[in-house]
Design an enzyme around this catalytic site. Sequence first.
Site, PDB file in Angstrom:
ATOM      1  CB  SER A 148     -61.757  41.740 -74.846  1.00 17.37           C
ATOM      2  OG  SER A 148     -61.698  41.886 -74.074  1.00 17.37           O
ATOM      3  CE  LYS A 208     -56.977  49.126 -68.042  1.00 20.63           C
ATOM      4  NZ  LYS A 208     -58.267  48.904 -67.031  1.00 20.63           N
ATOM      5  CG  ASP A 231     -62.362  50.480 -67.009  1.00 22.52           C
ATOM      6  OD1 ASP A 231     -62.767  49.888 -67.619  1.00 22.52           O
ATOM      7  OD2 ASP A 231     -60.441  50.594 -66.631  1.00 22.52           O
ATOM      8  N   GLY A 253     -58.766  50.882 -52.356  1.00 19.96           N
ATOM      9  CA  GLY A 253     -57.936  50.558 -53.410  1.00 19.96           C
ATOM     10  C   GLY A 253     -57.409  52.116 -53.147  1.00 19.96           C
ATOM     11  N   GLY A 264     -55.586  52.586 -57.283  1.00 20.17           N
ATOM     12  CA  GLY A 264     -55.008  52.813 -58.260  1.00 20.17           C
ATOM     13  C   GLY A 264     -54.882  53.104 -59.458  1.00 20.17           C
ATOM     14  CB  ALA A 300     -59.385  49.972 -61.181  1.00 19.77           C
ATOM     15  NE  ARG A 333     -50.664  48.166 -49.618  1.00 20.67           N
ATOM     16  CZ  ARG A 333     -49.922  47.393 -50.570  1.00 20.67           C
ATOM     17  NH1 ARG A 333     -50.707  45.683 -50.183  1.00 20.67           N
ATOM     18  NH2 ARG A 333     -49.575  47.077 -51.610  1.00 20.67           N
TER      19      ARG A 333
HETATM   20  P1  NDP Z   1     -53.332  49.095 -59.802  1.00 19.68           P
HETATM   21  O1  NDP Z   1     -52.241  48.040 -59.675  1.00 19.68           O
HETATM   22  O2  NDP Z   1     -53.309  50.095 -60.361  1.00 19.68           O
HETATM   23  O3  NDP Z   1     -53.831  49.047 -57.846  1.00 19.68           O
HETATM   24  C1  NDP Z   1     -54.062  48.523 -56.824  1.00 19.68           C
HETATM   25  C2  NDP Z   1     -54.077  48.960 -55.586  1.00 19.68           C
HETATM   26  O4  NDP Z   1     -54.348  47.848 -55.015  1.00 19.68           O
HETATM   27  C3  NDP Z   1     -53.513  50.065 -54.777  1.00 19.68           C
HETATM   28  O5  NDP Z   1     -53.920  50.753 -53.924  1.00 19.68           O
HETATM   29  C4  NDP Z   1     -52.623  48.923 -53.320  1.00 19.68           C
HETATM   30  O6  NDP Z   1     -52.229  49.500 -52.860  1.00 19.68           O
HETATM   31  C5  NDP Z   1     -53.804  48.680 -53.725  1.00 19.68           C
HETATM   32  N1  NDP Z   1     -53.043  46.547 -53.164  1.00 19.68           N
HETATM   33  C6  NDP Z   1     -52.603  45.709 -53.417  1.00 19.68           C
HETATM   34  N2  NDP Z   1     -52.278  44.375 -52.635  1.00 19.68           N
HETATM   35  C7  NDP Z   1     -53.383  44.392 -51.717  1.00 19.68           C
HETATM   36  C8  NDP Z   1     -53.469  44.186 -50.017  1.00 19.68           C
HETATM   37  N3  NDP Z   1     -52.940  43.553 -50.055  1.00 19.68           N
HETATM   38  N4  NDP Z   1     -54.136  45.129 -49.243  1.00 19.68           N
HETATM   39  C9  NDP Z   1     -54.539  46.042 -49.353  1.00 19.68           C
HETATM   40  N5  NDP Z   1     -54.798  47.217 -50.872  1.00 19.68           N
HETATM   41  C10 NDP Z   1     -53.788  46.612 -51.857  1.00 19.68           C
HETATM   42  O7  NDP Z   1     -54.363  48.025 -60.018  1.00 19.68           O
HETATM   43  P2  NDP Z   1     -55.608  48.637 -60.688  1.00 19.68           P
HETATM   44  O8  NDP Z   1     -56.342  49.553 -60.212  1.00 19.68           O
HETATM   45  O9  NDP Z   1     -54.808  49.002 -62.276  1.00 19.68           O
HETATM   46  O10 NDP Z   1     -56.794  47.273 -60.677  1.00 19.68           O
HETATM   47  C11 NDP Z   1     -57.151  47.285 -59.239  1.00 19.68           C
HETATM   48  C12 NDP Z   1     -58.045  45.581 -60.062  1.00 19.68           C
HETATM   49  O11 NDP Z   1     -59.106  46.004 -60.510  1.00 19.68           O
HETATM   50  C13 NDP Z   1     -57.362  44.645 -60.500  1.00 19.68           C
HETATM   51  O12 NDP Z   1     -58.157  43.184 -59.315  1.00 19.68           O
HETATM   52  C14 NDP Z   1     -57.868  44.601 -61.626  1.00 19.68           C
HETATM   53  O13 NDP Z   1     -57.893  43.157 -62.167  1.00 19.68           O
HETATM   54  C15 NDP Z   1     -59.475  44.822 -61.223  1.00 19.68           C
HETATM   55  N6  NDP Z   1     -60.163  45.076 -62.394  1.00 19.68           N
HETATM   56  C16 NDP Z   1     -61.397  45.141 -63.176  1.00 19.68           C
HETATM   57  C17 NDP Z   1     -61.860  45.911 -63.781  1.00 19.68           C
HETATM   58  C18 NDP Z   1     -62.665  44.693 -64.560  1.00 19.68           C
HETATM   59  O14 NDP Z   1     -63.386  45.146 -65.781  1.00 19.68           O
HETATM   60  N7  NDP Z   1     -63.724  44.096 -63.598  1.00 19.68           N
HETATM   61  C19 NDP Z   1     -60.749  47.087 -64.797  1.00 19.68           C
HETATM   62  C20 NDP Z   1     -60.128  47.395 -64.642  1.00 19.68           C
HETATM   63  C21 NDP Z   1     -59.273  46.566 -63.234  1.00 19.68           C
HETATM   64  P3  NDP Z   1     -50.587  50.575 -52.656  1.00 19.68           P
HETATM   65  O15 NDP Z   1     -51.133  52.125 -53.344  1.00 19.68           O
HETATM   66  O16 NDP Z   1     -51.029  50.725 -50.972  1.00 19.68           O
HETATM   67  O17 NDP Z   1     -49.680  49.700 -53.078  1.00 19.68           O
END
Ligand code: NDP
Length: 267
Positions: free
Chosen positions: A16, A65, A101, A126, A128, A130, A151
């Site tokens: 950033s 966040k 985002d 996913g 989460g 994001a 998942r």
């Molecule tokens: P969270 O921790 O909030 O959510 C993670 C999600 O990933 C959950 O839905 C989880 O599922 C799922 N997950 C994790 N591991 C696995 C796996 N092995 N197989 C299947 N599903 C899996 O993370 P965020 O939502 O905050 O971030 C997600 C990604 O987005 C990160 O890699 C982050 O770096 C990226 N990101 C990029 C940005 C950019 O500007 N390019 C901005 C914001 C985020 P479950 O609920 O079942 O556990």
Amino acid sequence: MKRFAVFGNPIQHSLSPSIHQQFAEQTGISISYQKILAPTDGFAAAAADFIQQGGSGFNITVPFKLDAFQLAHQHSAYAKIAGAVNTIKIQGADIIGENTDGTGLVSDLMENLELELNAKTILILGAGGATRGILLPLLEQNPKRLMVANRNASKALELSEDFSKYGKTCGFGLEKIKNEPVDIIINATSASLDNQMPAIADGCAAGAVCYDLMYGKQTPFMNWAKAHGARVISDGLGMLVGQAAASFEFWTGKKPDAQAVIQNLKP
Ligand code: NDP
């Protein structure tokens, strides 16, 4: 000179400061932009300190966040629905929260990759933070259908229900993804961080646009997309720069040239 910063933990690898300095040079605005490592239980105190020292605004990344949402007195529509804030603007005594985002992702897809989202079938992996941030800006582009697969299926279902008033959404478990092509697949899981690929049907990638939110490396999802016939494959660098551009414009009123910065940052 206006003072900006990004708060996170960890924060040492953040791009950033470099991105915002390039925007400042492009627009002729003099800024300082620092990385601030806050203790995991110390975001509010660190942010208050920065505001006290005259900071004009800041970005917030993992894991703060939700804390930033609590800190803000006012929230934009995107911040409110996401329940998370990645950009704060200080306006007099007011602390205003925004979430850029989703704007960053949509601008990368539409302006940089020149993709149409209208009437397309979009599959998001996913459910989460994001995903919560990108759902409304994606739905505003009027896709034919937006599917959230996770998942933990109940999280996907809950999210899709929360957003159903904004467009055609549905949510289900990863194992329910059909073995048939969709237009766009967005990997918003954190699986790439662990060098893993979510377990999904291979047939959905044929001819699709496959976009991983992760950036900085060739991910297992991108390799999977290539192996199964995706038409366009991208990492999330453009989204990162796009969300920063939207933050910069929110703070300064000037729209920077994100594409030029993406080119500079590409390996
Ligand atoms: P969270 O921790 O909030 O959510 C993670 C999600 O990933 C959950 O839905 C989880 O599922 C799922 N997950 C994790 N591991 C696995 C796996 N092995 N197989 C299947 N599903 C899996 O993370 P965020 O939502 O905050 O971030 C997600 C990604 O987005 C990160 O890699 C982050 O770096 C990226 N990101 C990029 C940005 C950019 O500007 N390019 C901005 C914001 C985020 P479950 O609920 O079942 O556990």
